[in-house]
Design an enzyme around this catalytic site. Structure first.
Site, mmCIF file in Angstrom:
data_model
loop_
_atom_site.group_PDB
_atom_site.id
_atom_site.type_symbol
_atom_site.label_atom_id
_atom_site.label_comp_id
_atom_site.label_asym_id
_atom_site.label_seq_id
_atom_site.Cartn_x
_atom_site.Cartn_y
_atom_site.Cartn_z
ATOM 1 N N LEU B 8 0.829 -1.211 0.000
ATOM 2 C CA LEU B 8 0.000 0.000 0.000
ATOM 3 C C LEU B 8 0.860 1.256 0.000
ATOM 4 O O LEU B 8 0.562 2.237 0.676
ATOM 5 C CB LEU B 8 -0.961 0.000 1.193
ATOM 6 C CG LEU B 8 -2.364 -0.534 0.911
ATOM 7 C CD1 LEU B 8 -3.229 -0.481 2.160
ATOM 8 C CD2 LEU B 8 -3.033 0.255 -0.208
ATOM 9 N N VAL B 11 2.014 3.083 -5.327
ATOM 10 C CA VAL B 11 1.390 2.304 -6.405
ATOM 11 C C VAL B 11 0.134 1.589 -5.904
ATOM 12 O O VAL B 11 -0.924 1.638 -6.538
ATOM 13 C CB VAL B 11 2.398 1.286 -6.989
ATOM 14 C CG1 VAL B 11 1.706 0.355 -7.978
ATOM 15 C CG2 VAL B 11 3.557 2.007 -7.662
ATOM 16 N N GLY B 12 0.242 0.944 -4.753
ATOM 17 C CA GLY B 12 -0.892 0.212 -4.198
ATOM 18 C C GLY B 12 -2.068 1.129 -3.885
ATOM 19 O O GLY B 12 -3.230 0.806 -4.158
ATOM 20 N N GLY B 193 11.251 15.620 -6.269
ATOM 21 C CA GLY B 193 10.824 14.264 -5.927
ATOM 22 C C GLY B 193 11.034 13.256 -7.048
ATOM 23 O O GLY B 193 10.530 12.139 -7.001
ATOM 24 N N LYS B 211 14.717 -2.963 -16.499
ATOM 25 C CA LYS B 211 13.552 -2.917 -17.398
ATOM 26 C C LYS B 211 13.890 -3.530 -18.758
ATOM 27 O O LYS B 211 13.063 -4.203 -19.368
ATOM 28 C CB LYS B 211 13.076 -1.471 -17.546
ATOM 29 C CG LYS B 211 12.458 -0.932 -16.254
ATOM 30 C CD LYS B 211 12.304 0.576 -16.297
ATOM 31 C CE LYS B 211 11.631 1.110 -15.040
ATOM 32 N NZ LYS B 211 11.755 2.576 -14.932
#
Lengths: 328, 328
Positions: B8, B11-12, B193, B211
């Site tokens: 959480l 993203v969550g 950020g 990636k």
């Protein structure tokens, strides 16, 4: 999976060649051009049929029609790639209806039926439990329909902007880079095979508007028709206009836009900064989607070409194969 | 369709909020953060859980762990969005294995498990007849995995080129546009950020390389690992280098490339013409695929962000819903 192929122009030939060349698990059981047809439920030797077509101009037996192939061949999916008739949608729409009613999936590159009868054909497919897919109708090899249907599933699409006509984009690119007049650039486009003898359909934005109608129907299911598109072509643009834009770090592109919150469906020449993602060169197509979650997504790729369009058709066929015929 | 959500963080939370807000037919039956968990097979009131989490720092009951939720909740698909550990892949890989072994679909944004155990996890999913999906691991909101899997299905992917790290792209954009030094641009990225306190992972190209490994495995299934990537970061680039490129109408971007015919897997700063499609501004990501049929396809979009990543996760969930749980 068995497929039947109706139409053996540039798009049909490209699709047939790729199906023959690649090991995709696709067998062609029926094939037809405007003069003849062929059914072989055990699988047609497509290489030999293409050779015959090249030599004789016909792919099969003169007594067999496209309608026969649609109605009688054994297949899971129909590939309908006859030439677009934007006014009547025929004979393509008839073939598509017949196949859907036989509970066969349909894949088409034909803009006429989709622009004219989107709602009816989608509903007919749904009722018969099959797919009606048309990735190849908009932006050639760019998999815009797959992106809308799956990649951005769950997103609200707030707006779509596109460079959807390669001929216009080529003409505008040449006018901007070489200072050509519209007439000079059009002549060049004709010589290179990018423009038809009668370029009206492209340069007046009709082709782009038809594609915009297909996109709008796909995204919003709003049943809009071609006459709802506010349309201005590129045929009255002067070299001066492009020069003026250039002096301000900008250029001009024919942009198709659909923005439902503004009730806007428009195809028109727009001034864009040169580094705007929709400023593609030559015949390239491009689309920007504005969405609530993914925000802006831009896709750029080839808008036409025999093999490029085959890519879109094969993407649709393999989706049907994987999600329906050979279910996971 | 029932889903369980593990993790959480940003993203969550984004995924949970979108699932609560949108009418997608998704019910959350299990949820866990690093300290607590909650199971309610009838459906969790996610808005109230997020409010509790904001107030107390925990989403559920302290005795209930993420492993409990994975093992015991009733769900069709697990959403695994715990922080990436690129060295061990844990605890995410353990959760993913457990869910797949329970014949539950898995959707993850976690690069660790996919880069480290791609083959094993794909095979485990296949054996259990479920999906292992990870759209959110590469290029944020850009639906690259859907494009590879469906849009370009049947194409041979000859090469892939990508701007896969938004932090580096931001730094390079600022160095080019404002003549900043690397250190100045990094400071700015931190203040906004976009960069971590320890920026190593981003600026040395490790994130982009991970990636690239995920993309290479997806496309060619070649089981490559991170150490196969030839990697150079942007941390030694000078303002002079960017100035020099600029004088020639070019700029520098950190490009991840995979070209199997050259046996090449590389992340490095490359000089590109300013109007090259991969020259995106700010934190944008971009990918160009070179294929045999569609030729070049470029995708541009946001590489990060809570809601942007939720877009990728929800795309995966809805694909599972439509193609598996509620089959056509």
């Amino acid at each position: 999976m068995k497929v039947a192929l109706i139409g053996l122009g540039s798009v049909g030939r490209g699709a047939a060649e790729m199906i023959a060349k690649k090991d995709l698990g696709l067998t062609i059981t029926g094939i037809a051009d405007s003069k003849s047809g062929l059914i072989n439920n055990a699988g047609i030797d497509i290489v030999s049929v293409l050779a015959t077509k090249k030599k004789t101009g016909s792919c099969g037996t003169p007594g067999v029609t496209a309608a026969d192939v649609v109605a009688k061949a054994e297949y899971d999916a129909l590939i309908e790639v006859t030439p677009t008739n934007a006014l009547s949608g025929e004979p393509a729409t008839g073939y598509i209806r017949a196949a859907l009613n036989r509970k066969k999936h349909v894949v088409t590159s034909n803009k006429g039926p989709v622009a004219l009868y989107y709602k009816e054909l989608k509903e007919l497919a749904r009722k018969n439990g099959v797919e009606f897919r048309y990735e190849a109708t908009v932006a050639g090899a760019i998999p815009i329909m797959h992106v809308l249907e799956h990649g951005l599933a769950g997103n609200e699409i707030l707006a779509i902007y596109g460079v959807l006509n390669g001929t216009c984009n080529f003409i505008l690119t040449r006018m901007a880079h070489e200072g050509l007049t519209y007439e000079q650039a059009l002549l060049e486009a004709r010589e290179l095979g990018y423009a038809e003898a009668d370029p009206t359909y492209d340069v007046q934005g009709i082709d782009a508007a038809i594609k915009l109608v297909i996109l709008a129907n796909t995204i919003w299911g709003n049943g809009v028709k071609l006459d709802a598109v506010d349309r201005t072509g590129i045929d009255l643009l002067t070299a001066d206009a492009l020069q003026l834009a250039d002096e301000q770090g900008c250029t001009i592109r024919l942009i198709a836009e659909a923005i439902p919150r503004k009730n806007l469906l428009r195809v028109s020449p727009r001034i864009l900064e040169k580094n705007h993602p929709l400023v593609t060169q030559g015949t390239l197509n491009a689309l920007t989607l504005e969405t609530d979650m993914a925000k802006e997504i831009t896709l750029i790729g080839r808008g036409a070409g025999s093999v490029e369009t085959a890519s879109a058709i094969i993407g649709d066929l393999l989706f049907i194969r994987d999600c329906h015929v050979q279910r996971p």
